[in-house]
Design an enzyme around this catalytic site. Structure first.
Site, PDB file in Angstrom:
ATOM      1  N   LYS A   1       1.887  66.843  -7.183  1.00 53.36           N
ATOM      2  CA  LYS A   1       2.223  65.626  -7.936  1.00 53.36           C
ATOM      3  C   LYS A   1       1.198  65.413  -9.046  1.00 53.36           C
ATOM      4  CE  LYS A   1       2.210  60.577  -7.388  1.00 53.36           C
ATOM      5  NZ  LYS A   1       1.980  59.466  -6.429  1.00 53.36           N
TER       6      LYS A   1
ATOM      7  N   ASP B   1      -0.855  55.817 -13.204  1.00 54.80           N
ATOM      8  CA  ASP B   1       0.268  55.126 -12.567  1.00 54.80           C
ATOM      9  C   ASP B   1       0.052  53.625 -12.608  1.00 54.80           C
ATOM     10  OD1 ASP B   1       2.496  54.439 -11.123  1.00 54.80           O
ATOM     11  OD2 ASP B   1       1.618  54.941  -9.166  1.00 54.80           O
TER      12      ASP B   1
ATOM     13  N   LYS C   1       1.656  47.478 -10.391  1.00 54.68           N
ATOM     14  CA  LYS C   1       0.635  47.328  -9.357  1.00 54.68           C
ATOM     15  C   LYS C   1      -0.295  46.159  -9.690  1.00 54.68           C
ATOM     16  CE  LYS C   1       0.103  52.339  -8.509  1.00 54.68           C
ATOM     17  NZ  LYS C   1       0.322  52.418  -7.057  1.00 54.68           N
TER      18      LYS C   1
ATOM     19  N   ASP D   1      -4.031  59.905  -9.498  1.00 47.30           N
ATOM     20  CA  ASP D   1      -2.687  60.129  -8.971  1.00 47.30           C
ATOM     21  C   ASP D   1      -2.134  61.505  -9.338  1.00 47.30           C
ATOM     22  OD1 ASP D   1      -0.829  59.055  -7.272  1.00 47.30           O
ATOM     23  OD2 ASP D   1       0.350  58.085  -8.826  1.00 47.30           O
TER      24      ASP D   1
ATOM     25  N   ASP E   1       7.288  52.092  -8.478  1.00 43.80           N
ATOM     26  CA  ASP E   1       5.962  52.528  -8.051  1.00 43.80           C
ATOM     27  C   ASP E   1       6.048  53.638  -7.001  1.00 43.80           C
ATOM     28  OD1 ASP E   1       3.197  52.570  -8.055  1.00 43.80           O
ATOM     29  OD2 ASP E   1       3.011  50.990  -6.545  1.00 43.80           O
TER      30      ASP E   1
ATOM     31  N   GLU F   1       7.129  56.623  -7.682  1.00 43.02           N
ATOM     32  CA  GLU F   1       7.538  57.573  -8.718  1.00 43.02           C
ATOM     33  C   GLU F   1       7.196  59.017  -8.389  1.00 43.02           C
ATOM     34  OE1 GLU F   1       3.514  57.809  -8.928  1.00 43.02           O
ATOM     35  OE2 GLU F   1       4.655  55.952  -8.798  1.00 43.02           O
TER      36      GLU F   1
ATOM     37  N   ARG G   1       7.536  60.880  -5.763  1.00 40.80           N
ATOM     38  CA  ARG G   1       8.586  61.653  -5.085  1.00 40.80           C
ATOM     39  C   ARG G   1       9.708  62.045  -6.045  1.00 40.80           C
ATOM     40  NH1 ARG G   1       9.407  57.025  -0.830  1.00 40.80           N
ATOM     41  NH2 ARG G   1       7.214  56.835  -1.419  1.00 40.80           N
TER      42      ARG G   1
END
Length: 491
Positions: free
Chosen positions: A257, A262, A269, A280, A339, A341, A343
């Site tokens: 990933k 993010d 968030k 991230d 949030d 995202e 996956r």
């Protein structure tokens, strides 16, 4: 990076390190340490001095314990007693890390190794020294550690040259993953990350690199990557890096990933949760570094890495909760939370790997859920797979590398929570068990490789709030060491 040399005769002895271990004749609560017989005789008087000092200093010999004895007017001027515990690789790794920090103000150190030192011990010591000496700063303020050279004194240096080279490569690739992850997102966007991979790959022969930009992603149908990256002025990328030695019998695909920042998107968030979201993309950093390491070590296994890269931002073009995304290959997801995202980009990469690359084994690493930390704490990754042998092999590699992982269940009963009325899948069901449901969602994209796929949710251990053993504060590079150990075992 700290220079480590193998030598058979001492060249400098201003700071001498002698290993000590728990006394073999310890009785009851007696935890006195004793010096370890070394391959080369210590300078006159130092062995006797160490034997006398150990009980006075109340040394137990546990791994990483250190005591310093000043010797004014004599050579060596400092004598360090270093606890090496049971003498296993993990103990030597802890000892090396403790020494790197304790001797940071020295410029040169000589370590006298045991007469019966094993390759595992040499590797553990070297990795501990190199990993704990890591620093990341984007300012000239402050001082770097003075320690620049460590000599390992042993009878047959040539016998351990390959071990040292492997440890150096492992540490260098872990440093690279840490650097990529620590870099602030004001510098790091998908294009920048792809450029860093290209620069690193250029130094290694026989690596094939392809970077897809927004136009290619759209033409080929990578809807998840495009959706997540659609809210940013910095367009998404898909890095495909391939190490294909002629003697490879197994093809492994690694997916990481790569969300370079993010915000949470429209499901934004809170500030405290957003502050460290430069990390991230730690999964992408780990798999890229591991593939570069496999090429540097010339491992006889084909490794293809996919790093889907995007910046999840808030704007008029950002994707929304409730949108339906069409992934590579045609599967659709109804997004319940922008949030969740990671996956979505992984789903594209997994589907592409299965349909176009036909690997023998498929692994993904992702800073995927906060639920990972709730279940297993800050230091342990969650491992998911239906393949018992693959789980055992990866867990064994992680343990040997000193990185913690724990196998978690893939509850079949929870699959019903993935059902959407308007799409094939919900991206993020709300019934709890967040890490498990995220893994089950990813499994839907593994097709015929379902029984040869493994997922590591490594959000928590990808970042450390402070120094601990070989881990330095900040990005840990989690996964690089485990993957390299595992790849070395694949045949």
């Amino acid at each position: 990076m700290l220079a480590i040399r193998l030598i058979a005769e001492p060249e400098r002895a201003d700071v001498l390190v002698l290993p000590v271990r728990p006394a073999e004749q310890a009785v009851g609560d007696n935890t006195d340490a004793e010096p370890v017989p070394t391959a080369v005789a210590p300078p006159d008087g130092t062995a006797e001095e160490a034997a006398a000092l150990a009980p006075v200093a109340r040394l137990s010999g546990r791994a990483g314990e250190i005591r310093t004895q000043l010797r004014p007017g004599r050579t060596p001027g400092r004598l360090l007693l270093l606890g090496v515990g049971d003498g296993g690789e993990a103990s030597w790794r802890s000892a090396g890390a403790a020494l790197a920090r304790s001797a940071a103000d020295e410029t040169h150190v000589t370590i006298m190794l045991p007469a019966d030192v094993t390759p595992a011990a040499v590797r553990g010591l070297t990795e501990g020294l190199l990993l704990a000496s890591y620093r990341f700063r984007m300012t000239d303020a402050g001082t770097a550690p003075a320690l620049s050279e460590v000599d390992l004194l042993l009878a047959d240096p040539a016998a351990h040259e390959t071990t040292i080279a492997t440890a150096r490569t492992t540490a260098a690739m872990t440093h690279l993953a840490r650097d990529l992850t620590n870099t602030p997102s004001s510098v790091k966007n998908p294009e920048w990350f792809a450029d860093q991979v290209a620069s690193a790959a250029a130094d290694l022969p026989d690596l094939r690199l392809r970077v897809r930009g927004p136009a290619e992603l759209a033409a080929e149908g990578f809807g998840g990557i495009l959706a997540v990256g659609g809210g940013s002025a910095s367009g998404p990328r898909l890095v495909e890096l391939d190490w294909h030695p002629a003697d490879a019998r197994t093809h492994v695909v690694l997916i990481g990933k790569g969300i370079t920042f993010d915000t949470g998107g429209i499901s934004i968030k809170p500030v405290p949760a957003m502050k460290l979201m430069r990390k991230d993309m730690a999964g992408a950093a780990a798999v890229v570094a591991a593939t570069l390491g496999a090429a540097a070590l010339r491992l006889p296994v084909r490794v293809t890495t996919l790093a889907p890269l995007a910046e999840n931002m808030v704007s008029g073009s950002a994707f929304r909760p409730g949108d339906v995304i069409r992934h590579y290959g045609g599967t659709t997801s109804e997004t319940t939370n922008s949030d969740a995202e990671g996956r979505l980009v992984l789903a594209d990469a997994l589907a592409y790997a299965v349909q176009q690359l036909a690997p023998d084994l498929l692994l993904d690493l992702a800073t995927l859920t906060g639920a990972n930390a709730v279940a297993l704490g800050k230091r342990t990754a969650a491992l998911y797979t239906e393949n018992d042998q693959l789980a055992a092999d990866v867990l064994a590699a992680a343990e040997a590398a000193g990185e913690a992982a724990w196998r978690m269940p893939l509850h079949t009963d929870y699959v019903e929570y993935l059902g959407s009325e308007i799409a094939d899948l919900y991206s993020a069901p709300t019934q709890g068990a967040g890490s498990v449901l995220a893994a089950l969602y990813l499994r839907e994209f593994t097709g015929e490789l379902r029984d040869r796929w493994l997922h590591l949710d490594m959000s928590a251990p990808s970042w450390a709030d402070g120094d601990q053993a070989e881990v330095s504060r900040g990005a840990t590079g989690w996964g690089v060491r485990s993957l390299l150990r595992w790849l070395a075992s694949v045949n």
